[in-house]
Design a protein around this motif. Structure first.
Motif, PDB file in Angstrom:
ATOM      1  N   SER A 134      24.015  -1.113  62.226  1.00 39.45           N
ATOM      2  CA  SER A 134      24.012  -0.833  60.788  1.00 39.45           C
ATOM      3  C   SER A 134      24.926  -1.821  60.076  1.00 39.45           C
ATOM      4  O   SER A 134      25.988  -2.182  60.584  1.00 39.45           O
ATOM      5  N   LEU A 162      21.569  -1.187  55.824  1.00 37.30           N
ATOM      6  CA  LEU A 162      20.533  -1.831  56.626  1.00 37.30           C
ATOM      7  C   LEU A 162      20.700  -1.348  58.058  1.00 37.30           C
ATOM      8  O   LEU A 162      21.774  -1.470  58.636  1.00 37.30           O
ATOM      9  N   ASP A 163      19.649  -0.750  58.613  1.00 33.29           N
ATOM     10  CA  ASP A 163      19.640  -0.323  60.012  1.00 33.29           C
ATOM     11  C   ASP A 163      18.708  -1.234  60.781  1.00 33.29           C
ATOM     12  O   ASP A 163      17.655  -1.635  60.256  1.00 33.29           O
ATOM     13  N   LEU A 164      19.082  -1.557  62.005  1.00 39.97           N
ATOM     14  CA  LEU A 164      18.239  -2.441  62.804  1.00 39.97           C
ATOM     15  C   LEU A 164      18.219  -2.040  64.264  1.00 39.97           C
ATOM     16  O   LEU A 164      19.117  -1.370  64.754  1.00 39.97           O
ATOM     17  N   ILE A 171      13.858  -3.768  61.051  1.00 42.19           N
ATOM     18  CA  ILE A 171      14.863  -3.580  60.003  1.00 42.19           C
ATOM     19  C   ILE A 171      14.358  -2.529  59.021  1.00 42.19           C
ATOM     20  O   ILE A 171      13.214  -2.584  58.577  1.00 42.19           O
ATOM     21  N   TRP A 194      15.643  -1.347  55.435  1.00 40.62           N
ATOM     22  CA  TRP A 194      16.617  -1.702  54.394  1.00 40.62           C
ATOM     23  C   TRP A 194      15.968  -1.645  53.016  1.00 40.62           C
ATOM     24  O   TRP A 194      14.870  -2.182  52.818  1.00 40.62           O
ATOM     25  N   PHE A 239      16.238 -12.965  59.127  1.00 40.20           N
ATOM     26  CA  PHE A 239      17.508 -12.328  59.438  1.00 40.20           C
ATOM     27  C   PHE A 239      18.227 -13.223  60.421  1.00 40.20           C
ATOM     28  O   PHE A 239      17.684 -13.556  61.475  1.00 40.20           O
ATOM     29  N   LEU A 242      20.422 -11.994  55.437  1.00 37.37           N
ATOM     30  CA  LEU A 242      18.994 -11.745  55.322  1.00 37.37           C
ATOM     31  C   LEU A 242      18.487 -12.580  54.160  1.00 37.37           C
ATOM     32  O   LEU A 242      18.993 -12.474  53.044  1.00 37.37           O
ATOM     33  N   CYS A 296      25.418  -9.597  54.396  1.00 39.84           N
ATOM     34  CA  CYS A 296      25.654  -8.325  55.067  1.00 39.84           C
ATOM     35  C   CYS A 296      27.045  -8.287  55.682  1.00 39.84           C
ATOM     36  O   CYS A 296      27.603  -9.314  56.034  1.00 39.84           O
TER      37      CYS A 296
END
Length: 102
Positions: free
Chosen positions: A6, A14-16, A43, A45, A70, A87, A101
């Motif tokens: 995150s 943003l979670d990945l 991703i 977001w 990214f 990003l 980020c």
């Protein structure tokens, strides 16, 4: 280095998840050093769900579909900076917008 899952990008969470795709196993990777050709990133977001393939680059680790990119920058010692990725978004005007980020 253990990956963050995150970040905060432009004040939005943003979670990945990064997965390797060797023989269709879709293994979730925990360390940046585990990325293999065929990997991809998911991703979530800012109301967007992106799936970007790993793209081999010389100076950074990149996942891109040519509209979104990214990136993890490489430090001077060759290690990966996993704390401050970027990003990039290609806008319809042709301009590139950078989303920082942390």
């Amino acid at each position: 280095m253990v990956l963050n899952t995150s970040y905060l990008c432009d004040n939005s969470k943003l979670d990945l998840v990064i997965r390797n795709n060797i023989n269709g196993d879709f293994t979730i990777i925990k360390k940046i050093s585990e990325i293999k050709p065929g990997a991809f990133i998911n991703i979530n977001w800012n109301k967007k769900n992106l799936m970007l393939p790993y793209s081999l680059r010389k100076d950074y680790i990149s996942f891109t579909d040519r509209k979104w990119d990214f990136r993890y920058q490489l430090n001077k010692d060759g290690s990966t900076n996993i704390n401050n990725p970027s990003l990039y978004e290609l806008l319809p005007s042709g301009e590139i917008e950078t989303h920082f980020c942390e």
